[in-house]
Design a protein around this motif. Sequence first.
Motif, mmCIF file in Angstrom:
data_model
loop_
_atom_site.group_PDB
_atom_site.id
_atom_site.type_symbol
_atom_site.label_atom_id
_atom_site.label_comp_id
_atom_site.label_asym_id
_atom_site.label_seq_id
_atom_site.Cartn_x
_atom_site.Cartn_y
_atom_site.Cartn_z
ATOM 1 N N GLU A 158 -14.082 -7.850 -7.005
ATOM 2 C CA GLU A 158 -14.390 -8.994 -6.150
ATOM 3 C C GLU A 158 -14.054 -10.312 -6.828
ATOM 4 O O GLU A 158 -13.725 -11.298 -6.169
ATOM 5 C CB GLU A 158 -15.863 -8.959 -5.757
ATOM 6 C CG GLU A 158 -16.227 -7.720 -4.937
ATOM 7 C CD GLU A 158 -17.707 -7.685 -4.594
ATOM 8 O OE1 GLU A 158 -18.432 -8.631 -5.016
ATOM 9 O OE2 GLU A 158 -18.132 -6.742 -3.909
ATOM 10 N N GLU A 169 -4.049 -5.302 -12.433
ATOM 11 C CA GLU A 169 -3.254 -4.122 -12.105
ATOM 12 C C GLU A 169 -2.388 -3.668 -13.278
ATOM 13 O O GLU A 169 -2.206 -2.473 -13.501
ATOM 14 C CB GLU A 169 -2.391 -4.390 -10.873
ATOM 15 C CG GLU A 169 -3.211 -4.540 -9.597
ATOM 16 C CD GLU A 169 -2.360 -4.491 -8.351
ATOM 17 O OE1 GLU A 169 -1.123 -4.308 -8.477
ATOM 18 O OE2 GLU A 169 -2.917 -4.608 -7.243
ATOM 19 N N ARG A 195 -1.318 4.187 -4.670
ATOM 20 C CA ARG A 195 -2.239 3.054 -4.853
ATOM 21 C C ARG A 195 -3.577 3.336 -4.177
ATOM 22 O O ARG A 195 -4.633 2.979 -4.701
ATOM 23 C CB ARG A 195 -1.608 1.775 -4.309
ATOM 24 C CG ARG A 195 -0.515 1.208 -5.203
ATOM 25 C CD ARG A 195 0.058 -0.073 -4.633
ATOM 26 N NE ARG A 195 -0.960 -1.103 -4.444
ATOM 27 C CZ ARG A 195 -1.411 -1.903 -5.416
ATOM 28 N NH1 ARG A 195 -0.915 -1.789 -6.643
ATOM 29 N NH2 ARG A 195 -2.316 -2.809 -5.153
ATOM 30 N N LYS A 196 -3.534 3.989 -3.033
ATOM 31 C CA LYS A 196 -4.797 4.341 -2.370
ATOM 32 C C LYS A 196 -5.590 5.337 -3.222
ATOM 33 O O LYS A 196 -6.822 5.284 -3.247
ATOM 34 C CB LYS A 196 -4.511 4.942 -0.999
ATOM 35 C CG LYS A 196 -3.943 3.937 0.004
ATOM 36 C CD LYS A 196 -3.608 4.617 1.327
ATOM 37 C CE LYS A 196 -3.010 3.620 2.312
ATOM 38 N NZ LYS A 196 -2.610 4.265 3.588
ATOM 39 N N CYS A 211 -15.059 -2.550 -12.490
ATOM 40 C CA CYS A 211 -14.157 -1.904 -11.530
ATOM 41 C C CYS A 211 -13.181 -0.980 -12.255
ATOM 42 O O CYS A 211 -12.934 0.145 -11.815
ATOM 43 C CB CYS A 211 -13.408 -2.988 -10.756
ATOM 44 S SG CYS A 211 -12.355 -2.338 -9.447
ATOM 45 N N GLU A 226 -14.012 -7.211 -12.953
ATOM 46 C CA GLU A 226 -12.842 -6.402 -13.287
ATOM 47 C C GLU A 226 -13.149 -5.266 -14.251
ATOM 48 O O GLU A 226 -12.646 -4.154 -14.095
ATOM 49 C CB GLU A 226 -11.731 -7.296 -13.856
ATOM 50 C CG GLU A 226 -11.071 -8.178 -12.808
ATOM 51 C CD GLU A 226 -9.896 -8.950 -13.364
ATOM 52 O OE1 GLU A 226 -9.664 -8.886 -14.604
ATOM 53 O OE2 GLU A 226 -9.189 -9.613 -12.572
ATOM 54 N N SER A 276 0.835 -1.198 0.000
ATOM 55 C CA SER A 276 0.000 0.000 0.000
ATOM 56 C C SER A 276 0.874 1.254 0.000
ATOM 57 O O SER A 276 1.794 1.389 0.793
ATOM 58 C CB SER A 276 -0.912 0.000 1.229
ATOM 59 O OG SER A 276 -1.697 1.167 1.265
ATOM 60 N N PHE A 279 -6.631 2.909 -6.652
ATOM 61 C CA PHE A 279 -7.500 1.739 -6.484
ATOM 62 C C PHE A 279 -8.594 2.031 -5.458
ATOM 63 O O PHE A 279 -8.590 1.525 -4.336
ATOM 64 C CB PHE A 279 -6.664 0.516 -6.095
ATOM 65 C CG PHE A 279 -5.735 0.064 -7.176
ATOM 66 C CD1 PHE A 279 -6.217 -0.572 -8.313
ATOM 67 C CD2 PHE A 279 -4.368 0.310 -7.084
ATOM 68 C CE1 PHE A 279 -5.355 -0.977 -9.331
ATOM 69 C CE2 PHE A 279 -3.507 -0.089 -8.089
ATOM 70 C CZ PHE A 279 -4.002 -0.727 -9.218
ATOM 71 N N ARG A 336 -11.465 1.085 -5.770
ATOM 72 C CA ARG A 336 -12.311 -0.101 -5.727
ATOM 73 C C ARG A 336 -11.480 -1.293 -6.185
ATOM 74 O O ARG A 336 -10.699 -1.191 -7.121
ATOM 75 C CB ARG A 336 -13.542 0.071 -6.629
ATOM 76 C CG ARG A 336 -14.419 -1.167 -6.751
ATOM 77 C CD ARG A 336 -15.596 -0.906 -7.678
ATOM 78 N NE ARG A 336 -16.261 -2.152 -8.080
ATOM 79 C CZ ARG A 336 -17.252 -2.224 -8.959
ATOM 80 N NH1 ARG A 336 -17.705 -1.104 -9.525
ATOM 81 N NH2 ARG A 336 -17.802 -3.384 -9.270
ATOM 82 N N ILE A 337 -11.633 -2.422 -5.505
ATOM 83 C CA ILE A 337 -10.925 -3.651 -5.840
ATOM 84 C C ILE A 337 -11.936 -4.664 -6.377
ATOM 85 O O ILE A 337 -12.986 -4.879 -5.763
ATOM 86 C CB ILE A 337 -10.205 -4.239 -4.608
ATOM 87 C CG1 ILE A 337 -9.237 -3.213 -4.026
ATOM 88 C CG2 ILE A 337 -9.468 -5.526 -4.980
ATOM 89 C CD1 ILE A 337 -8.120 -2.816 -4.959
#
Length: 783
Positions: free
Chosen positions: A365, A412, A356-357, A373, A370, A352, A360, A362-363
Amino acid sequence: MSRKIPAIVQGSLAITWMSASMGFAATEAADLPALLDEYCIDCHDGGLKRGGLDLEAIAEDGLGDHTEIWEKVIRRMGARQMPPPDEFRPDEETYNASLAALTDYFDTRAAESPDPGHVDAIRRLTRTEYQHAIRDLLAVEVDISEMLPKDESSHGFDNITVGSLSPTLLNRYISAAQKISRIAVGGDQGSPQIRVVRVPADRTQDEHLEGLPFGTRGGVVIDHTFPVTGEYEIDVRLARDRNESVEGLREPHQIEVLIGDEKMAEFTVKPPKGPKGSAMVDANLKQRIRVPGGPQKLGVTFVQKSSSLLEIKRKPYEAQYNMHRHPRQAPAIFQVSISGPFENSTIGEEKSTPSRKRIFTRIPENEADEVACAEEILSGLMRRAYRRPVGEEDLAGPMRFFEEVSAEDGFESGIEAALSSILVSPRFLFRIEEDPAEVEPGGVYRLDDVTLASRLSFFLWSSLPDETLLQAAEKGELSDPRKLEQQVRRMLADPKAESLVTNFANQWLHLRNLDSVSPDLRLFPDFDDNLRQAFKKETELFFKSILDEDRSVLDLLKADYTFLNERLAKHYEIPGIYGNRFRRVSLGEDRQRGGLLRHGSILAVTSYANRTSPVIRGNWILENVLGTPTPPPPPNTPTLDEVVISESLPMRERLAAHREDKSCAACHVLMDPPGFSLENYDAIGRWRSREGDLPVDASGGLPDGTKSVGVEGLEDGLLESPELFARTVAEKLLTYGVGRGIEHRDAPAVRSIVREAAVSNYKLSDIIIGVVKSVPFTMRKKP
């Protein structure tokens, strides 16, 4: 309507001429043709045409037929530079009456038919704007100067001539986008990346440096973004003399490598053994350390030795870096290399980072989630990057990159590829102002709120609009002058407004030129990079105090305080200041420091390497304080050295001889007097009362003929007409904010800004708000 003013010269043509040429009723008016004939035509006829003005040819025409020429007349008369001080001149009542008539006319015309001038519809982000945009979009701190070339300046600023994008420059942007995207996402860096940072060769490293812990000396602090948590190698090299020997290494010294305040590695440097030992002294000053991902401050410094305190007291100079004149007393850092990552950490919180915060939000599920997202992530990034709402058509391109890469390398990697495409999109790289189709060519219209938000953010922050400003624009709130002003005041209170200091003021005041200031060390042996950076920091903190405390711009000219650290205080011979930390210092009445004209930064950039230059200093004042720079010298104008044979003559006598040439006198009679008023300061800003065996003669004055002695007299003279400096500040801000040079059509807007700011004694914030609300800033003219 024209103001009622007394007739300058009795004559039946006065009212008839003014009424016909101005186009509005007048019961009593100035006889401008008679004024021109009496005071102006001798110098500005068709033959002489001084200053580019031929007033004889236009004397009988209407004012509106020659707006550009008459605005030049207004400017020169307002500064009392026309007629020249040594010529027959009108009295103050005549000056004021004539100026009132002229400005009322042009201001009325401008209000009836606004003309915002022409600004290029497509302009590339400057290097500074690009760096700030990356910071605010992705929370990534990178040194863009290592990736992109320097921007060229025009009209004093580098955000004007940025329309082109050559293939070579495009390749640089593509490379930068790929590198920044990898750092931001924390993806596979491939082979270890290497960054080399060199310390200026003339930096003295015998004292504690700001940003490093107490108990250390010298070294360097490097802002570096580590893409992921992992192992990085730090390689340190020491400064060497011309014989390739490590300077000042007479006993063992300890070097510490720090991340923030935490010590990560330590080396011991010992004196070399044998003639070839010097080459191996720093060969093993390298170590791998584990660093958390994200922006960090990497420090490399020496542990302060108690014995060096005694050495410092014995030094003849503060500067210690030249082996022949003032050799180093202890070793110094030459360069630091950062390599890595060698072993990436990809598990849980260790991966982290702030970027990246930011990315991203939303990640996914599962694999089926994908695409949705990615669309959500990229839509949010594009809205900020493009400074406007985005739709499906905008999203299509980045999503194609995402889908192609994610299919092979994962989610990613797909986001990284899509992000790279966003960073090379014209919608990010360029500030685009599209003209509405319904507006006819040559038509004038008000900018829509979203476009205005972008202008505003790049003006005040040199960066993207934030979410608050974007939302206000999308709601149409910026069309309300009251809410627009609220946004300006909010943005000025934000730390990002420091860009007005580091970007606007640095360029306006020529602080960027300090990097190229290299005084003759035979004459000024105590000059080093530490002093150069202290000069810059003093002026930046001083301007920032005017901005933060919402003070009058007049305080820039005369103030009873400044900002000093020990190095600068010793240079100024101000006692009682210790340590490398800058602090605000109140000054007494008999002070030699204070306003801008007393700052070492200004005095150094307006001097030659071996002497002061009253001409350069005077022209700096004309351009940056009075706003009336002299025109370039005519072709074949002789230089100072060509006119005067003997260089042994005092500068005042050499310039007096130079002014005997009529082609030189017209400009030097304006430049020289204010320059001479600063002669108590030498070429590196030290106070002096004597120059050689002679006392310093600081008698000078202003272009309007006002006489003064020394810097205090010059400041007092400038403050007698505060509106002139306020106008210059407004013009510089408008040039920087709009991104083009000031033209004659902008003069009514500038006068309006200054008049409104006069109510608050010319507070800087009120001038900035006036610029934002002005016609050139809020409107656009379709080509």
